[in-house]
Design a protein around this motif. Structure first.
Motif, short mmCIF file in Angstrom:
data_model
loop_
_atom_site.label_atom_id
_atom_site.label_comp_id
_atom_site.label_asym_id
_atom_site.label_seq_id
_atom_site.Cartn_x
_atom_site.Cartn_y
_atom_site.Cartn_z
N ILE A 198 33.50 35.17 32.85
CA ILE A 198 35.10 35.33 32.74
C ILE A 198 35.88 34.21 33.29
CG2 ILE A 198 35.05 36.96 34.79
CD1 ILE A 198 37.03 38.79 33.03
N ALA A 199 37.02 33.99 32.36
CA ALA A 199 37.98 32.96 33.09
C ALA A 199 37.32 31.86 33.60
CB ALA A 199 38.80 33.63 34.11
N LYS A 235 29.01 43.39 39.60
CA LYS A 235 28.52 44.64 39.40
C LYS A 235 29.11 45.34 38.29
CE LYS A 235 29.02 46.43 43.60
NZ LYS A 235 29.68 45.03 44.04
N SER A 236 30.42 45.13 38.29
CA SER A 236 31.44 45.64 37.38
C SER A 236 31.39 44.76 36.18
CB SER A 236 32.92 45.92 37.87
OG SER A 236 32.87 46.67 38.91
N SER A 237 31.24 43.47 36.30
CA SER A 237 31.25 42.28 35.26
C SER A 237 29.81 42.83 34.35
CB SER A 237 30.93 41.23 35.80
OG SER A 237 31.96 40.77 36.36
N VAL A 278 29.81 34.74 35.96
CA VAL A 278 29.55 36.00 36.94
C VAL A 278 28.28 36.68 36.72
CG1 VAL A 278 32.04 36.42 37.25
CG2 VAL A 278 30.91 37.49 35.23
N ASN A 337 31.00 43.05 47.38
CA ASN A 337 32.18 42.76 46.51
C ASN A 337 31.99 41.64 45.92
OD1 ASN A 337 33.41 45.11 47.65
ND2 ASN A 337 34.17 44.34 49.29
N GLY A 338 32.42 41.52 44.58
CA GLY A 338 32.56 40.24 43.81
C GLY A 338 31.13 39.89 43.30
N ALA A 339 30.10 40.73 43.54
CA ALA A 339 28.76 40.15 43.25
C ALA A 339 28.56 40.17 41.71
CB ALA A 339 27.74 41.12 43.87
N GLN A 390 34.60 51.74 36.75
CA GLN A 390 34.93 51.81 38.17
C GLN A 390 36.63 52.43 38.34
OE1 GLN A 390 34.32 48.19 40.34
NE2 GLN A 390 35.47 49.16 42.19
P1 ADP Z 1 31.87 43.79 41.87
O1 ADP Z 1 31.93 44.87 41.00
O2 ADP Z 1 30.40 43.16 42.15
O3 ADP Z 1 32.49 43.90 43.12
P2 ADP Z 1 33.05 42.09 39.68
O4 ADP Z 1 31.91 42.11 38.75
O5 ADP Z 1 34.38 43.01 39.66
O6 ADP Z 1 32.39 42.29 41.04
O7 ADP Z 1 33.65 40.53 39.77
C1 ADP Z 1 32.60 39.26 39.93
C2 ADP Z 1 33.52 38.06 40.00
O8 ADP Z 1 34.31 38.02 38.90
C3 ADP Z 1 34.57 38.10 41.01
O9 ADP Z 1 34.67 36.96 41.74
C4 ADP Z 1 36.02 38.59 40.37
O10 ADP Z 1 36.87 38.06 41.23
C5 ADP Z 1 35.66 37.84 39.00
N1 ADP Z 1 36.44 38.39 38.20
C6 ADP Z 1 36.49 39.84 37.38
N2 ADP Z 1 37.19 39.82 36.60
C7 ADP Z 1 37.90 38.64 36.60
C8 ADP Z 1 39.11 38.23 35.54
N3 ADP Z 1 39.60 38.98 34.69
N4 ADP Z 1 39.63 37.15 35.82
C9 ADP Z 1 38.99 36.37 36.83
N5 ADP Z 1 38.00 36.47 37.39
C10 ADP Z 1 37.36 37.75 37.36
#
Ligand code: ADP
Ligand code: MG
Length: 258
Positions: free
Chosen positions: A11-12, A40-42, A16, A36-38, A85
């Protein structure tokens, strides 16, 4: 069965997901934990088809169906469900109508029939502490964080998908709500009602407390877009005690301490 093979996504411009492998059968509950930031939501977003993400390589199939080529609504029709989430607010659309239309769109008109749907809704709402007046309010609008999580669980129990992705379903829930919600989900996977099929669950969480109620069949640790360890509940205990330090340092190989 949900099968994820060597999934890479960005993403961007940032990668991820860096090679996720996971197999989940119906009737199984897998927990995913990670800092955080691993990613998981991605992972849950990529599986559901959020188009902000770019899939770089890998495969995802649900009962042999290639999910990655399908738009989100067809993934839902194939049996995938996401409790996000941060659940989306949908002004102007009452939850009752959303669920009725979702069932009809999936060819489940009989379940969408008004009297039977309303009866089920009342029963399910009661079991997880959702006041019935919320069924006729716009989805998630003016709901607290915890109420949104209960509403997501209500959707899950009515839609009965094959595989449910639960992204921090426990966040914002008080102890009693957490127990009610977790028990409802666990029942759908481990002890489904007569005439319904067991679902598979991917539960993303930071807290052991949810797992005490969910009784997961496996626990995975996700760090920097990769599953770095899999096992049983002992992994959650280990994390509670030691944190993610061991995994995070291991990954940052260039760091050399004098
Ligand atoms: P988690 O759910 O494990 O805390 P995320 O999956 O939300 O982590 O995020 C993984 C990484 O992707 C993070 O470094 C986050 O900053 C980055 N990220 C998520 N969404 C975006 C976005 N829309 N633009 C840029 N970076 C993103
Ligand atoms: Mg997240």
């Amino acid at each position: 069965m949900l099968r994820i093979s060597n999934l890479h996504a960005s993403i961007a411009g940032k990668e991820v997901l860096q090679g996720i492998n996971l197999e989940l059968k119906s009737g199984e509950i897998h927990a995913i934990m990670g800092p955080n930031g691993a990613g998981k939501s991605s992972l849950s977003n990529v599986l559901m088809g959020n188009r902000s993400y770019q899939v770089l390589s890998g495969e995802v199939t649900l009962d042999g169906i290639d999910l990655l080529t399908l738009p989100t609504y067809q993934r839902a029709a194939a049996g995938l469900f996401l409790a996000a989430q941060d659940p989306m607010e949908i002004p102007g659309v009452p939850l009752r109508s959303l669920l009725r239309e979702a069932l009809i769109a999936q060819g489940r008109g009989v379940e969408a029939e008004e009297t039977s749907l309303n009866a089920r809704l009342e029963l399910e709402a009661d079991s997880i502490g959702v006041p019935t007046m919320m069924l006729d309010r716009a989805v998630n609008v003016d709901a607290s964080g915890g109420e949104k999580k209960r509403l997501e669980t209500l959707q899950l129990s009515i839609l009965q998908p094959r595989i449910a992705l639960l992204d921090e379903l426990d966040s914002g829930l008080d102890v009693d709500a957490l127990r009610d919600v977790a028990r409802r989900v666990e029942r759908q996977a481990h002890a489904p009602e007569v005439g319904t099929e067991a679902i598979g669950v991917v539960a993303i969480t930071h807290y052991r407390r949810l797992l005490d109620e969910l009784h997961p069949d496996a626990v995975h640790i996700l760090v920097n877009g990769k599953i770095v360890k899999s096992g049983g509940l002992e992994i959650a205990d280990e994390l509670e005690r030691d944190g993610y330090g061991a995994y995070v340092e291991e990954d940052a190989g260039e760091f050399i301490f004098p």
